[in-house]
Design a protein around this motif. Structure first.
Motif, short mmCIF file in Angstrom:
data_model
loop_
_atom_site.label_atom_id
_atom_site.label_comp_id
_atom_site.label_asym_id
_atom_site.label_seq_id
_atom_site.Cartn_x
_atom_site.Cartn_y
_atom_site.Cartn_z
N TYR A 71 0.82 -1.21 0.00
CA TYR A 71 0.00 0.00 0.00
C TYR A 71 0.85 1.26 0.00
O TYR A 71 1.82 1.39 0.72
N GLU A 72 0.43 2.20 -0.82
CA GLU A 72 1.19 3.44 -0.94
C GLU A 72 0.94 4.35 0.27
O GLU A 72 1.82 5.06 0.73
N TYR A 73 -0.29 4.35 0.74
CA TYR A 73 -0.64 5.19 1.89
C TYR A 73 -1.33 4.32 2.95
O TYR A 73 -2.26 3.58 2.63
N ILE A 74 -0.85 4.44 4.14
CA ILE A 74 -1.43 3.69 5.25
C ILE A 74 -1.77 4.69 6.34
O ILE A 74 -0.93 5.52 6.71
N VAL A 75 -3.01 4.65 6.82
CA VAL A 75 -3.42 5.62 7.85
C VAL A 75 -3.77 4.89 9.13
O VAL A 75 -4.42 3.85 9.10
N CYS A 76 -3.40 5.50 10.24
CA CYS A 76 -3.65 4.88 11.54
C CYS A 76 -4.28 5.89 12.50
O CYS A 76 -3.74 6.98 12.69
N PRO A 77 -5.42 5.54 13.10
CA PRO A 77 -6.03 6.45 14.08
C PRO A 77 -5.37 6.34 15.45
O PRO A 77 -6.05 6.18 16.47
N SER A 78 -4.06 6.44 15.48
CA SER A 78 -3.34 6.38 16.76
C SER A 78 -1.91 6.88 16.56
O SER A 78 -1.19 6.36 15.71
N GLY A 79 -1.54 7.88 17.36
CA GLY A 79 -0.17 8.40 17.27
C GLY A 79 0.84 7.37 17.74
O GLY A 79 1.89 7.19 17.13
N SER A 80 0.53 6.68 18.84
CA SER A 80 1.54 5.78 19.40
C SER A 80 1.80 4.58 18.49
O SER A 80 2.94 4.15 18.35
N CYS A 81 0.77 4.04 17.85
CA CYS A 81 0.98 2.90 16.98
C CYS A 81 1.71 3.34 15.69
O CYS A 81 2.57 2.61 15.19
N THR A 82 1.39 4.51 15.19
CA THR A 82 2.12 5.05 14.04
C THR A 82 3.60 5.18 14.40
O THR A 82 4.48 4.82 13.63
N SER A 83 3.86 5.70 15.60
CA SER A 83 5.24 5.89 16.03
C SER A 83 5.96 4.56 16.17
O SER A 83 7.15 4.45 15.85
N MET A 84 5.25 3.55 16.62
CA MET A 84 5.87 2.22 16.75
C MET A 84 6.43 1.79 15.40
O MET A 84 7.57 1.37 15.30
N VAL A 85 5.60 1.93 14.37
CA VAL A 85 6.02 1.48 13.04
C VAL A 85 7.14 2.37 12.49
O VAL A 85 8.17 1.91 12.02
N ARG A 86 6.93 3.69 12.58
CA ARG A 86 7.89 4.59 11.93
C ARG A 86 9.20 4.71 12.70
O ARG A 86 10.28 4.75 12.13
N LYS A 87 9.12 4.80 14.04
CA LYS A 87 10.32 5.10 14.84
C LYS A 87 10.99 3.88 15.47
O LYS A 87 12.18 3.90 15.72
N HIS A 88 10.21 2.84 15.78
CA HIS A 88 10.80 1.74 16.55
C HIS A 88 11.02 0.46 15.77
O HIS A 88 11.79 -0.39 16.21
N HIS A 99 13.98 -5.92 7.74
CA HIS A 99 14.37 -4.59 8.22
C HIS A 99 14.17 -3.49 7.17
O HIS A 99 13.52 -2.47 7.43
N ASP A 100 14.75 -3.69 5.99
CA ASP A 100 14.69 -2.62 4.98
C ASP A 100 13.26 -2.34 4.54
O ASP A 100 12.86 -1.18 4.34
N GLU A 101 12.49 -3.41 4.40
CA GLU A 101 11.08 -3.25 4.02
C GLU A 101 10.35 -2.48 5.11
O GLU A 101 9.49 -1.63 4.82
N ALA A 102 10.69 -2.75 6.36
CA ALA A 102 10.05 -2.06 7.49
C ALA A 102 10.34 -0.57 7.44
O ALA A 102 9.45 0.26 7.69
N VAL A 103 11.57 -0.23 7.14
CA VAL A 103 11.93 1.19 7.05
C VAL A 103 11.10 1.86 5.95
O VAL A 103 10.58 2.97 6.12
N ALA A 104 10.95 1.14 4.83
CA ALA A 104 10.18 1.69 3.71
C ALA A 104 8.70 1.85 4.08
O ALA A 104 8.08 2.88 3.79
N VAL A 105 8.14 0.84 4.73
CA VAL A 105 6.73 0.92 5.14
C VAL A 105 6.53 2.07 6.13
O VAL A 105 5.55 2.80 6.07
N GLY A 106 7.50 2.23 7.02
CA GLY A 106 7.42 3.29 8.02
C GLY A 106 7.23 4.66 7.40
O GLY A 106 6.58 5.54 7.95
N LYS A 107 7.81 4.82 6.21
CA LYS A 107 7.71 6.12 5.54
C LYS A 107 6.32 6.32 4.93
O LYS A 107 5.96 7.43 4.54
N ARG A 108 5.55 5.22 4.84
CA ARG A 108 4.25 5.32 4.18
C ARG A 108 3.09 5.24 5.19
O ARG A 108 1.93 5.27 4.80
#
Lengths: 249, 213, 470
Positions: A71-88, A99-108
């Motif tokens: 998916y090109e755009y992924i939306v989450c109704p939660s700041g903490s869960c978004t942060s989990m994916v993007r930052k952690h 790992h690399d795929e995770a970093v890419a998904v985090g950006k989306r």
């Protein structure tokens, strides 16, 4: 042809606070986006990660990356869960083949308010909410993701809303995931301190981009007999008339 | 005792060296101090403003005679008792004056008595950034700047340096021998009781500068 | 659960409900916040100052052996003694030996968290030496026979009235109206006698300067100055991590420490001690000793992940911003170092299984990360401590089962839906039986302090299957 966005619904919202996700869908559709819900999703792994159970969190994270990789755009109704994916995820998946795929998904992956303002490019979603509201800037969203201006822009565009500043707004509400049950007495005391500040603001409602904070505060209000009410941001934005307003989480 | 002393040292250093041996990431670029602190365009004014803020009393004088007058004025507000003076030739004119009103003890005679009411010393410099006095044990010893309720510093305007960095450079260059160096910024104070600022804890309640020229 | 963990929970319950305590801490922190906000305005670029200080300390720690030996060489060349202590016992033994050999009867101490860590005062008292804490806050808690409440403001939890009562009881000093000015004056008089009769002064160190072998001591009260000027022996007890490379580094570290610690531009007495008095000086100690204490610090250094924890300059900023610290206060932790830094430092040096619970007493709000002047990633350290705590086997059986079930369920959406559905049905049954909020309620951990959540009729998934594609 409408653009598409995949919905990442945190497990606790799915089970305990579904209205938050339903209102998110309503608003996204209203601003012209098609919503896909990948039913294969389970949990992003935050509960395990935050409590030190990284061996539980890791497969959750790897699964998340697989489920959302297309998916090109992924939306989450939660700041903490978004942060989990993007930052952690980068740290959690440091030794994982994903790992690399995770970093890419985090950006989306985007938090809901962030997505509306920065990707969808809208601040006025045609909402009306004739009540006094205080915005609680939840910790992960504000500090880890830098999301602060966007929810306020969206709130300011709501018709008839009376936005009140929240004293000591940056102070944690006390939820903190498992902290809320491991150290319930401290969590409740922090919630009480936040509740006092909400009352001082004079606002009838408190809103945030993290339904978990609101779930905790709602419980604290109930236990201490306070009149304040909670409403998730999408609940405010989904409102289009006074008749639909209410204490929805 | 010697053996165990050296083995503790060797053990600790061995553990440290093993850890230090692994590669460390290069640190991020750092800004120079003059980007971190705003520039000080008027050091003298900045010094005076800071002193006003940290409750250091400053008597600005134009010459030796005016300085002597200032000293007399200051002494009139110091309770009766001994005055301790740094044994330096530039302070001798003041000593003669002081002996008219007080018992005077020179630093060459030894440490200041516990009951000393005031001390008079020179300084190595004045720091504009923080309104501080750069002093050392070469300015009449350690006790001179901490024992009495009132510490009087005699100095010249040209001793003002812009910032802490300049003061530290002066320490390295000019005060190699002193066992004790310090920056004193205002009077002794504490906020340990309910965060209320109270002046005059263990050190001097009053720090007074006679700034000549 | 460890004894320390049980104690923490017991105290936390009491303090969390203590609204007077909450108000006292809030007042102190509000005052601190205002002072720090003002203090930061003196910087053109506060963030750059943090980056610089972080780099200075990182360099110091990465080259610790080199800088420590450089420091030692300067000190010994000027007649000072440097003693290396691997642990508390070795450090205390040395100081006790010096005290015995030099016939020391009275010691005055300025503030040093390390000396609390190793319990130096108790070791000296055991050989009959009287030890006076001279920092006013430390003096007050010493009189009360309790540990310091905060690493910078030890008596922050007390009102002036409590302090007046204390002085009346312990010093025979009756201060009318508990006037803070008179209270300070009473302490000054009492401690004066100590300063002028003590044979030994013990201080800590804020920094050890490698390029010149100097010990930097910062105080506002002047007690550090008197402790290191009047008695004939000066002993510095310091952690090995206090080293910095150059004297010029203090141009950044002094203002940053003062700003983060109290909001001041610089502490009133920022002193550099080179050694014992020289022949031409009229006063000062004849003997100078520096005790370099390891006590677990090399352990932090050996682990690349925890090395950054040694950058800490003990400013207290992370305590003051921590919402947990602000609720439970410094005495609840049961440690020398409370707050975020203490919740990492203690488990990592004093025992992961015994103290790991402290790393969980945190909502991960990450406010601490933003205020640390040397940019330690405190939240990352807390998470890492939790991970290692679990990896070491410290899991309660119920939690182990719970997470195993969760892992099983999260691997497949059908399982996930099933487990969740079962959970919701069980909870509905509990509510229907009126057991919500009672000891039989599985959600008791939630409902003990919060009104119960209303269960939705459908999960989002169920709603989506029915309505999502309309």
């Amino acid at each position: 042809m409408n653009r598409k966005v995949a919905l990442f619904v945190p497990c606790f919202i799915d089970q305990a606070l579904p209205q938050a996700a339903i209102d998110t869908v309503t608003v996204l559709r209203r601003v012209g986006w098609d919503v896909i819900f990948p039913e294969d999703q389970t949990c992003c792994g935050q509960p395990g990660f935050n409590t030190g159970h990284w061996e539980t969190a890791l497969p959750c994270a790897e699964r998340f990356v697989r489920v959302f990789s297309d998916y090109e755009y992924i939306v989450c109704p939660s700041g903490s869960c978004t942060s989990m994916v993007r930052k952690h995820y980068p740290e959690l998946l440091a030794s994982s083949p994903s790992h690399d795929e995770a970093v890419a998904v985090g950006k989306r992956v985007y938090e809901f308010a962030e997505f509306l303002v920065r990707i969808a490019g809208v601040t006025d979603v045609g909402a009306s909410f004739p009540h006094s509201v205080a915005y609680h800037p939840s910790c992960h969203a504000t500090r880890e993701l830098g999301i602060y201006a966007e929810p306020l822009e969206l709130l300011r565009a709501v018709r008839d809303i009376d936005l009140r500043p929240l004293p000591n707004e940056a102070e944690c509400c006390g939820f903190g995931g498992m902290f809320s049950t491991k150290f319930g007495m401290i969590s409740a005391a922090m919630g009480d301190t936040k509740a006092v500040n909400i009352e001082l603001s004079g606002a009838e409602f408190v809103t945030a981009i993290d339904p978990s904070c609101l779930m905790h505060l709602s419980g604290v209000f109930g236990a201490t007999g306070r009149k304040s009410k909670t409403i998730y941001l999408a609940g405010v934005l989904a409102s289009s008339s006074a008749a639909t307003a209410g204490a929805r989480e | 005792m010697e053996t165990s002393k050296s083995s503790a040292r060797e053990n600790i250093l061995a553990r440290i060296r093993a850890a230090n041996a692994r590669p460390h990431p290069a640190p991020p670029p750092v800004a120079p101090l003059d980007a971190i602190f705003p520039p000080i365009t008027n050091p003298r004014q900045r010094f005076l403003d800071e002193c006003a803020g940290n409750l250091t009393e400053v008597f600005q004088t134009t010459d030796a005679a005016a300085s002597a007058e200032a000293l007399e004025t200051i002494l009139s507000t110091v309770p009766a008792g001994q005055v301790y003076v740094q044994d330096d030739a530039s302070l001798f004119p003041f000593v003669a004056l002081l002996e008219q009103w007080r018992r005077v003890r020179m630093s060459s005679q030894g440490a200041p008595a516990e009951s000393t009411q005031a001390t008079l010393t020179l300084a190595h410099g004045f720091v504009a950034q923080t309104g501080s006095v750069l002093t050392s044990s070469a300015c009449g010893g350690r006790g001179a700047s901490i024992v009495p309720p009132c510490h009087i510093v005699y100095g010249r305007g040209e001793q003002i340096v812009p910032n802490i960095a300049a003061a530290l450079a002066r320490v390295q260059a000019e005060i190699p021998g002193a066992s004790y160096v310090g920056l004193i910024t205002g009077s002794s104070r504490t906020a340990d009781i309910e965060k209320i600022l109270v002046q005059g804890a263990h050190g001097p309640r009053r720090l007074v500068i006679i700034l000549e020229g | 659960m460890s004894t320390a963990a049980q104690e923490f929970l017991r105290k936390a319950v009491i303090k969390s409900a203590d609204l007077e305590h909450r108000a006292t801490i809030q007042r102190a922190v509000t005052s601190y916040d205002a002072a720090v906000a003002k203090g930061k305005l003196r910087f053109a670029d506060w963030e750059a100052a943090r980056t610089l200080c972080a780099a200075i300390k990182a360099d110091a720690i990465a080259n610790l052996a080199q800088y420590l030996t450089e420091f030692e060489q300067h000190v010994t060349s000027r007649g000072g003694h440097v003693h290396w202590a691997e642990n508390a016992e070795q450090a205390n033994d040395y100081v006790v030996e010096v005290a015995k050999a030099r016939n020391v009867k009275t010691v005055v101490k300025s503030k040093s968290m390390v000396t609390e860590e190793i319990h130096l005062a108790a070791a000296l008292q055991k050989i009959g030496v009287t030890v006076w804490e001279t920092d006013l806050g430390e003096f007050i808690v010493q009189l009360r026979n309790e540990p310091p409440y905060h690493i910078v403001t030890p008596a922050m939890h007390l009102s002036r009235y409590q302090i007046a009562d204390l002085f009346r009881d312990k010093l025979g000093e009756n201060v009318e109206d508990a006037d803070p000015v008179r209270l300070v004056a009473a302490a000054r008089v009492a401690l004066r006698r100590a300063f002028f009769s003590a044979e030994m002064g013990i201080s800590g160190a804020n920094f050890l300067v490698a390029d010149s072998g100097m010990v930097a001591i910062s105080t506002n009260e002047g007690n550090g100055r008197l402790t290191t000027s009047i008695p004939r022996i000066h002993v510095v007890v310091t952690g090995i991590e206090k080293i910095i490379p150059r004297m010029s580094d203090l141009a950044a570290l002094w203002p940053v420490l003062a700003t983060s610690g109290t909001g001041q531009p610089i502490t009133t007495y920022s002193t550099l001690v080179r050694g014992p008095r020289t022949a031409s000086e009229p006063d000062g100690p004849e003997e100078f000793h520096v005790v370099l204490v390891d006590n677990g610090r090399t352990g932090l250094l050996a682990n690349p992940e925890t090395e950054e924890v040694l950058k800490c300059i003990r400013c207290g900023a992370c305590l003051n911003i921590c919402p947990i610290f602000k609720q439970v206060g410094g005495h609840t932790y049961g440690t020398i170092y409370p707050g975020p830094i203490g919740s990492i430092y203690t488990p990592r040096t004093a025992g992961l299984s015994e103290w790991g619970h402290l790393s969980y007493a945190c909502s991960l709000c990450t406010a601490c990360k933003g205020v640390c002047p040397v940019k330690i990633d405190l939240p990352k350290q807390l998470l890492g401590t939790r991970r290692d705590f679990i990896a070491a086997g410290n899991v309660k059986p119920a939690e182990r089962v719970g997470f195993a079930a969760f892992r099983w369920a999260a691997a497949d959406p059908a399982r996930f839906r099933l487990l969740a559905w079962m959970g919701r049905k069980a909870l509905a049954a509990v509510n229907a039986l009126g057991l919500s909020g009672t000891a039989l309620d599985p959600m008791r951990v939630w409902t003990k302090y919060r009104s119960p959540m209303t269960l939705p009729k459908q999960s989002f998934r169920e709603w989506w299957r029915e309505n999502g594609n309309k």
